[in-house]
Write an enzyme that holds these catalytic residues in place. Structure first.
Site, PDB file in Angstrom:
ATOM      1  N   LYS A   1       0.854  -1.185   0.000  1.00 29.97           N
ATOM      2  CA  LYS A   1       0.000   0.000   0.000  1.00 29.97           C
ATOM      3  C   LYS A   1       0.892   1.239   0.000  1.00 29.97           C
ATOM      4  CE  LYS A   1      -3.808   2.115   2.686  1.00 29.97           C
ATOM      5  NZ  LYS A   1      -4.687   1.962   3.870  1.00 29.97           N
TER       6      LYS A   1
ATOM      7  N   SER B   1      -9.874  -0.239   7.106  1.00 29.31           N
ATOM      8  CA  SER B   1      -9.321  -0.227   5.748  1.00 29.31           C
ATOM      9  C   SER B   1      -8.636  -1.495   5.276  1.00 29.31           C
ATOM     10  CB  SER B   1      -8.359   0.938   5.592  1.00 29.31           C
ATOM     11  OG  SER B   1      -9.088   2.130   5.474  1.00 29.31           O
TER      12      SER B   1
ATOM     13  N   SER C   1      -9.586   2.143   2.843  1.00 32.85           N
ATOM     14  CA  SER C   1      -8.691   2.868   1.974  1.00 32.85           C
ATOM     15  C   SER C   1      -7.681   1.983   1.251  1.00 32.85           C
ATOM     16  CB  SER C   1      -7.928   3.911   2.797  1.00 32.85           C
ATOM     17  OG  SER C   1      -7.116   3.272   3.784  1.00 32.85           O
TER      18      SER C   1
HETATM   19  N1  GLN Z   1     -13.101   4.631   6.248  1.00 30.29           N
HETATM   20  C1  GLN Z   1     -12.405   5.077   7.401  1.00 30.29           C
HETATM   21  C2  GLN Z   1     -11.943   6.502   7.215  1.00 30.29           C
HETATM   22  O1  GLN Z   1     -12.200   7.051   6.202  1.00 30.29           O
HETATM   23  C3  GLN Z   1     -11.261   4.154   7.740  1.00 30.29           C
HETATM   24  C4  GLN Z   1     -10.040   4.401   6.956  1.00 30.29           C
HETATM   25  C5  GLN Z   1      -8.900   3.530   7.386  1.00 30.29           C
HETATM   26  O2  GLN Z   1      -9.068   2.534   8.073  1.00 30.29           O
HETATM   27  N2  GLN Z   1      -7.705   3.942   6.976  1.00 30.29           N
HETATM   28  O3  GLN Z   1     -11.349   7.085   8.051  1.00 30.29           O
END
Ligand code: GLN
Length: 495
Positions: free
Chosen positions: A79, A186, A162
């Site tokens: 990532k 995420s 994400s």
């Molecule tokens: N969807 C969540 C956010 O937008 C989690 C994102 C994540 O786990 N990096 O913050």
């Protein structure tokens, strides 16, 4: 006849490489070829074939010399929130579009130490803020324009976020494995949306050093792969204390997370929170989860009802705390030390303002504004402090539930992947979809997503949550399920 290289998975590839049935260079070339052939999915943001092949040749040399690590020559993609010396590290942001790190993240270094070969960097939401990978602001490899990542099960749908690029790379067999990070879901949610397996360990298990920070009290790295068996191998290589570089890394030795993969599930108490199977869950998702729970009962597990009464509160709590921490973490991007700097400005204040206005995307700016607001004098007690208190209560609710069960199960998300653009830029629609992943994040608990069926043509993920340090048990529960079912072996058509 053995399966094509891209359908083999980490464990099988490691065996083939160790037996020298296939070379690391052949494996790398095979996956690099697939990445190119499927670049329209927009999963990768940077690829450097020569850098990958150099690592592969080094792995081959180590294998020939009998000095190779346990995962020698097995390809992996990272990532783009992990910094890497060989590839740019953008965090999906214009702010870091040309940034090159002078060091590797600890997780990257550890996986390389086990012999793994880096295939490239994967698309993600900007600074890991998002649930659909629609917030990425840098172009995908081989494509000129910024493009949302496409779900290989249906290209018109999002992959989740994400870590959307990570999930797509594995689901489309462009890589046998990928790293992800999970701040509020995420790893688990994109794994669920793309029909793969992913695990977020207990907070503090994996070092955050070199993971571009979003919300430091929540950010945690983990592996994404086809199977629980593969995730166990990867997690074993990723975890361990890093006291000099991450003060929140836990002082617990690295573990062999594969050690109890095959243990019997006889008598395992699976707690199903009643808040996780209620009204808000799509009927097709609920049906798949119910079928998975029935499968567990066949495997000897016992289903018990538990309650996590503050599940819905996890949304406001998370979006206050994560934004507060983000506003602090992102203050470092001011045009001085890192990344983008505005070309023209009349004084220092304008340099900061223009740099940040140009470098950050809308969602990141929104979080910085919310975060700054909830931390400001006069609102701190009403929002930030209150959210911290409820966070503690959410963690306590889990401990209450774990008195009656060993593992908690439910959906990773209330629906399957939605259509690209379907939320029409409404951030709250994205936030609400995180309702089942946020509680474990706020509590710092390990959680995973395991493919368990389909709603229409789209995969559904079963979320398993364990108590602190319960990763080996989670992986055991997931592995036994995968031995009895073949959801994790399904691949989207054409991949
Ligand atoms: N969807 C969540 C956010 O937008 C989690 C994102 C994540 O786990 N990096 O913050």
């Amino acid at each position: 006849m053995s399966a094509p290289l891209h359908h083999r998975g980490v464990a099988a590839l490691a065996r083939a490489l160790a037996a020298r049935e296939v070379s690391a260079e052949e494996a790398a070339r095979h996956f690099l070829g697939r990445m190119k052939a499927h670049q329209d999915l927009a999963a990768f943001v940077s690829v450097d074939e020569e850098a990958t092949l150099a690592q592969a040749r080094a792995a081959d040399a180590a294998l020939a010399a009998g000095k190779a690590g346990p995962l020698a020559g097995v390809p992996i993609a990272h990532k783009d929130i992990f910094v890497t010396t060989g590839w740019p590290s953008t965090a999906g942001s214009r702010m870091l579009a040309d940034y090159r790190s002078p060091f590797d993240a600890t997780v990257v270094r550890k996986l390389a130490g086990a012999g793994m070969v880096t295939l490239g960097k994967l698309s993600c939401d900007e600074f890991a803020m998002g649930s659909a990978n629609e917030n990425v602001a840098v172009p995908a490899a081989g494509l000129d324009a910024v493009s949302p990542v496409r779900n290989p099960w249906d290209r018109e749908r999002v992959p989740g976020g994400s870590s959307g690029g990570s999930a797509v790379a594995v689901a489309a067999a462009l890589a046998p494995a990928a790293t992800g990070t999970d701040t509020g879901g995420s790893i688990r949610q994109p794994a669920s949306f793309c029909g793969i397996t992913g695990i977020k360990p207990t907070y503090g298990r994996a070092s955050r050093y070199g993971m571009i920070a979003f919300a430091s009290s929540l950010d945690q790295a983990g592996p994404m792969a086809r199977s629980a068996e593969d995730c166990a191998l990867l997690l074993s290589a990723m975890c361990g204390p890093d006291p000099d570089r991450d003060s929140t890394s836990l002082d617990v030795p690295a573990e062999d997370f594969s050690r109890q993969l095959h243990a019997s599930l006889e008598g395992l108490r699976i707690g199903v929170p009643k808040e996780f199977v209620g009204e808000g869950v799509a009927p097709g998702v609920r049906a798949a989860i119910e079928a998975a729970l029935a499968e567990y009962e066949k495997l000897g597990a016992r289903r018990v009802e538990v309650s996590l009464p503050r599940t819905e509160l996890s949304i406001p709590v998370y979006y206050i705390l994560a934004a507060a921490e983000a506003s602090s973490n992102l203050s470092r991007f001011d045009g001085v030390k890192f990344g983008h700097r505005a070309a023209q400005y009349k004084d220092l204040a304008e340099m900061y303002a223009k740099t940040r206005a140009e470098g950050f995307g809308d969602e990141v700016k929104r979080r910085i504004m919310i975060g700054t607001y909830v931390l400001s004098h006069g609102y701190y007690d009403a929002y930030y402090l209150q959210a911290q208190k409820v966070r503690r209560m959410i963690a306590d609710d889990f401990q209450q539930a774990f008195r009656d069960c060993d593992v908690i199960a439910g959906p990773a998300a209330p629906t399957v992947a939605w259509k690209i653009g379907e939320h029409g830029g409404d951030p709250v629609a994205d936030y609400l979809a995180d309702v089942f992943t946020l509680p474990a994040s706020l509590a710092g608990l390990p959680g995973m997503s395991v493919p368990c069926g389909f709603d229409g043509s789209m995969p559904v993920g079963l979320q398993l949550i364990g108590n602190y340090f319960g990763e080996a048990k989670l992986l055991n529960a997931a592995h036994r399920f995968q031995q009895a079912t073949d959801w994790h072996r399904k691949t989207p058509e054409g991949f």
